[in-house]
Design an enzyme around this catalytic site. Sequence first.
Site, PDB file in Angstrom:
ATOM      1  N   ASP A 148       9.327  10.842   7.327  1.00 59.95           N
ATOM      2  CA  ASP A 148       8.551  10.772   6.084  1.00 59.95           C
ATOM      3  C   ASP A 148       9.317  11.489   4.967  1.00 59.95           C
ATOM      4  O   ASP A 148       9.648  12.673   5.091  1.00 59.95           O
ATOM      5  CB  ASP A 148       7.185  11.431   6.277  1.00 59.95           C
ATOM      6  CG  ASP A 148       6.406  11.427   4.969  1.00 59.95           C
ATOM      7  OD1 ASP A 148       6.047  10.339   4.514  1.00 59.95           O
ATOM      8  OD2 ASP A 148       6.204  12.517   4.397  1.00 59.95           O
ATOM      9  N   PRO A 149       9.596  10.788   3.869  1.00 59.25           N
ATOM     10  CA  PRO A 149      10.427  11.405   2.826  1.00 59.25           C
ATOM     11  C   PRO A 149       9.760  12.618   2.183  1.00 59.25           C
ATOM     12  O   PRO A 149      10.439  13.576   1.805  1.00 59.25           O
ATOM     13  CB  PRO A 149      10.640  10.282   1.814  1.00 59.25           C
ATOM     14  CG  PRO A 149       9.553   9.290   2.073  1.00 59.25           C
ATOM     15  CD  PRO A 149       9.238   9.398   3.538  1.00 59.25           C
ATOM     16  N   GLY A 150       8.438  12.600   2.048  1.00 60.46           N
ATOM     17  CA  GLY A 150       7.738  13.744   1.453  1.00 60.46           C
ATOM     18  C   GLY A 150       7.910  14.993   2.316  1.00 60.46           C
ATOM     19  O   GLY A 150       8.162  16.097   1.812  1.00 60.46           O
ATOM     20  N   GLY A 154      11.690   7.695  -4.087  1.00 57.95           N
ATOM     21  CA  GLY A 154      12.915   8.185  -4.727  1.00 57.95           C
ATOM     22  C   GLY A 154      12.791   8.159  -6.244  1.00 57.95           C
ATOM     23  O   GLY A 154      13.182   9.104  -6.939  1.00 57.95           O
ATOM     24  N   GLY A 212      -6.196  15.002  -0.290  1.00 56.24           N
ATOM     25  CA  GLY A 212      -5.822  13.735   0.341  1.00 56.24           C
ATOM     26  C   GLY A 212      -6.258  13.589   1.773  1.00 56.24           C
ATOM     27  O   GLY A 212      -6.048  12.535   2.380  1.00 56.24           O
ATOM     28  N   ASP A 220       8.890   3.583  -3.713  1.00 55.78           N
ATOM     29  CA  ASP A 220       8.924   4.252  -5.017  1.00 55.78           C
ATOM     30  C   ASP A 220       9.155   5.764  -4.928  1.00 55.78           C
ATOM     31  O   ASP A 220       9.254   6.434  -5.956  1.00 55.78           O
ATOM     32  CB  ASP A 220       7.629   3.984  -5.794  1.00 55.78           C
ATOM     33  CG  ASP A 220       6.400   4.537  -5.082  1.00 55.78           C
ATOM     34  OD1 ASP A 220       6.479   4.776  -3.863  1.00 55.78           O
ATOM     35  OD2 ASP A 220       5.371   4.724  -5.745  1.00 55.78           O
ATOM     36  N   THR A 234       1.570   9.045  -5.272  1.00 51.95           N
ATOM     37  CA  THR A 234       0.909  10.142  -4.581  1.00 51.95           C
ATOM     38  C   THR A 234       1.741  11.410  -4.691  1.00 51.95           C
ATOM     39  O   THR A 234       1.213  12.509  -4.878  1.00 51.95           O
ATOM     40  CB  THR A 234       0.747   9.783  -3.093  1.00 51.95           C
ATOM     41  OG1 THR A 234       0.143   8.490  -2.997  1.00 51.95           O
ATOM     42  CG2 THR A 234      -0.114  10.793  -2.380  1.00 51.95           C
ATOM     43  N   HIS A 278       8.551 -30.477 -19.647  1.00 50.50           N
ATOM     44  CA  HIS A 278       8.323 -31.333 -18.473  1.00 50.50           C
ATOM     45  C   HIS A 278       9.428 -31.144 -17.465  1.00 50.50           C
ATOM     46  O   HIS A 278       9.733 -32.037 -16.690  1.00 50.50           O
ATOM     47  CB  HIS A 278       8.284 -32.805 -18.885  1.00 50.50           C
ATOM     48  CG  HIS A 278       7.217 -33.097 -19.866  1.00 50.50           C
ATOM     49  ND1 HIS A 278       7.440 -33.081 -21.215  1.00 50.50           N
ATOM     50  CD2 HIS A 278       5.916 -33.363 -19.690  1.00 50.50           C
ATOM     51  CE1 HIS A 278       6.298 -33.354 -21.838  1.00 50.50           C
ATOM     52  NE2 HIS A 278       5.366 -33.511 -20.938  1.00 50.50           N
TER      53      HIS A 278
HETATM   54  P1  ADP Z   1       2.716   6.354  -2.772  1.00 50.78           P
HETATM   55  O1  ADP Z   1       2.021   6.552  -1.441  1.00 50.78           O
HETATM   56  O2  ADP Z   1       1.757   6.309  -3.891  1.00 50.78           O
HETATM   57  O3  ADP Z   1       3.758   5.307  -2.746  1.00 50.78           O
HETATM   58  P2  ADP Z   1       4.947   8.249  -3.056  1.00 50.78           P
HETATM   59  O4  ADP Z   1       5.917   7.245  -2.513  1.00 50.78           O
HETATM   60  O5  ADP Z   1       5.173   8.806  -4.395  1.00 50.78           O
HETATM   61  O6  ADP Z   1       3.437   7.763  -2.973  1.00 50.78           O
HETATM   62  O7  ADP Z   1       4.866   9.462  -2.073  1.00 50.78           O
HETATM   63  C1  ADP Z   1       4.766   9.233  -0.700  1.00 50.78           C
HETATM   64  C2  ADP Z   1       4.719  10.581  -0.023  1.00 50.78           C
HETATM   65  O8  ADP Z   1       3.496  11.215  -0.327  1.00 50.78           O
HETATM   66  C3  ADP Z   1       4.766  10.430   1.464  1.00 50.78           C
HETATM   67  O9  ADP Z   1       6.097  10.556   1.900  1.00 50.78           O
HETATM   68  C4  ADP Z   1       3.881  11.562   1.979  1.00 50.78           C
HETATM   69  O10 ADP Z   1       4.656  12.681   2.334  1.00 50.78           O
HETATM   70  C5  ADP Z   1       3.049  11.941   0.781  1.00 50.78           C
HETATM   71  N1  ADP Z   1       1.639  11.625   0.996  1.00 50.78           N
HETATM   72  C6  ADP Z   1       1.067  10.420   1.003  1.00 50.78           C
HETATM   73  N2  ADP Z   1      -0.265  10.533   1.206  1.00 50.78           N
HETATM   74  C7  ADP Z   1      -0.530  11.850   1.332  1.00 50.78           C
HETATM   75  C8  ADP Z   1      -1.710  12.622   1.562  1.00 50.78           C
HETATM   76  N3  ADP Z   1      -2.895  12.049   1.698  1.00 50.78           N
HETATM   77  N4  ADP Z   1      -1.589  13.967   1.641  1.00 50.78           N
HETATM   78  C9  ADP Z   1      -0.390  14.548   1.500  1.00 50.78           C
HETATM   79  N5  ADP Z   1       0.764  13.870   1.276  1.00 50.78           N
HETATM   80  C10 ADP Z   1       0.693  12.540   1.195  1.00 50.78           C
HETATM   81 MG    MG Z   2       5.743   5.251  -2.102  1.00 49.29          MG
END
Ligand code: ADP
Ligand code: MG
Length: 542
Positions: free
Chosen positions: A525-527, A386, A463, A384, A422, A217
């Site tokens: 964009d980190p990717g 990194g 994608g 996420d 992704t 409680h």
């Molecule tokens: P989430 O989007 O699942 O959080 P992550 O953080 O692991 O994925 O990765 C993000 C990276 O994925 C982005 O910086 C981008 O460069 C890449 N990304 C996201 N969507 C796509 C897509 N449709 N085609 C290519 N690269 C993508």
């Molecule tokens: Mg992410």
Amino acid sequence: MSDYILNSPNTFITDSLRGFVAAHPDIAWQSDPGFLHLRERNGDSTVALVSGGGSGHEPMHSGMIGAGMLDAACPGLVFTSPNALQIVGATRWADRGAGVLHIVKNYTGDVMNFRIARHLVRDDIETDHVIVSDDVASDSDTGPGRRGTGATILVEKICGAAAARGDGLATVAGIGRRVVDNARSISVAYHACTMPSESSPTFELDADEMEFGVGIHGEAGRERTTRVGARELVNRMVDPIVDALSLTHGEEVICLVNGLGAAHPLELDLVFGEVVADLDRRGIAIARPMVGTFVTALDMRGVSITLVRADDEILTLFDAPTTAPGWAASPSRSTAPLSDTTFAQPSDSADDGPENEWLTRFVGHVQDSIADLTELDQRAGDGDFGTNMEAALSHFSLPLRGSDSEVLSAISTSYLVRSGGTSGVIFGVLFRELSLAFADNDDFESAIREGSSRALAEIQDLGGAQVGDKTMVDALSPAVDALEDGEPLSAVGQKAADGAESTRDTTATKGRASYVGENARGVVDPGALVVSWLYQATTDNS
Ligand code: ADP
Ligand code: MG
């Protein structure tokens, strides 16, 4: 302002009851004098069970109404016992000639109201009661004695099954008392609960504090102390229970790990695993596991552990069926032994053969940049990225060794298996195509051109990202163009870097970053950045 979803704190309970009854067509509400009951009265001339208590502990007691458990339950206001007239009404409704058993948690208000109710019906109805008092934290020689907590639902279940099989009132009550005598619980909270009418919790805990031996409680506990790891916490909780029950090596228990309202199922499972390990060390077997949220203290963030010394009869009654919606259909089985639940790691090492300089440069660059990459995805995505790069690449020890195709293949496997999100799959595809192209081509430039082109096509197919969507495609696509134009690798790296930089001025339309909209503007964009590092690594001799 209340933290609860409600119309008004004044109608919180009644509005909730309305939805509960609508969701459970087998259960009905009698507004005068206020109790829940099985819609269809049990036709057997068996003992009836009535319980009740303050609201705020749901799914107890309302959810324990069902064939094989309670016939009726009397809800009070939040943390306030029901009044005697509610209990009289429920008792009269429930009786079918064989008497009524009251199951009462040991709190002064509950005990008194149930007692008066029994007194008021004594000329017509035979009644008995079982007082549940399982909380070791409130064990003392003075005062009202141990509080009733998690064991209550076990008493309701076991007595309900005894009544259903036709045991007489004295027998059902006797079994209930036997369960009480053999049940002890303890609760701990990392965050106190808040009353629906209030805006702050009933007591404040610092970020590193826990309330050990807390009541259900919002009563403060036995001890306010520093939080410890789950293993030690469970050990500290199990100790006084085992002591109080004098449990010894070779005995069997029912073990209830119960969420107090805001504990996550992941935490409850984790705690249960620790209890299994702890009891195992003590040589005590869990005959029946029960893990879930059953006896709550509003939104308290915490957990209780209840152990009940088991015997054959108690287990048979525990296993008997019930239709009560709040009772988890627990398997009539003992706990499975703890198993290894780690994820298998792929064999993707790149530590054999000649040193691979350019991929070592690339992987090293990513390994050194995890925090920066996390920050970019925090600002432009969900944070996420990194972690995903770290999962894929941090385990490689440098320098990487092996042919280009071998190392690219190891990196690809690692991305696909170790990394989520992704990026795990996108980079997995990129490195797989590169690896296959290097296996087919002796010439470095041809290999990287073919692999990159195929990867771009596959990633766009996968994608749907186009240039300008703020993804790694913004770096990969210009790199592919430069390779197909026969430009030198240094120019390819520069085009990829320019492409990555161009993402600064855009907002994302793909991936999780697309949910943050305008907030992503101004962030690279980190990717795309990681892709540019890959192409720069082909020539960078720094
Ligand atoms: P989430 O989007 O699942 O959080 P992550 O953080 O692991 O994925 O990765 C993000 C990276 O994925 C982005 O910086 C981008 O460069 C890449 N990304 C996201 N969507 C796509 C897509 N449709 N085609 C290519 N690269 C993508
Ligand atoms: Mg992410």
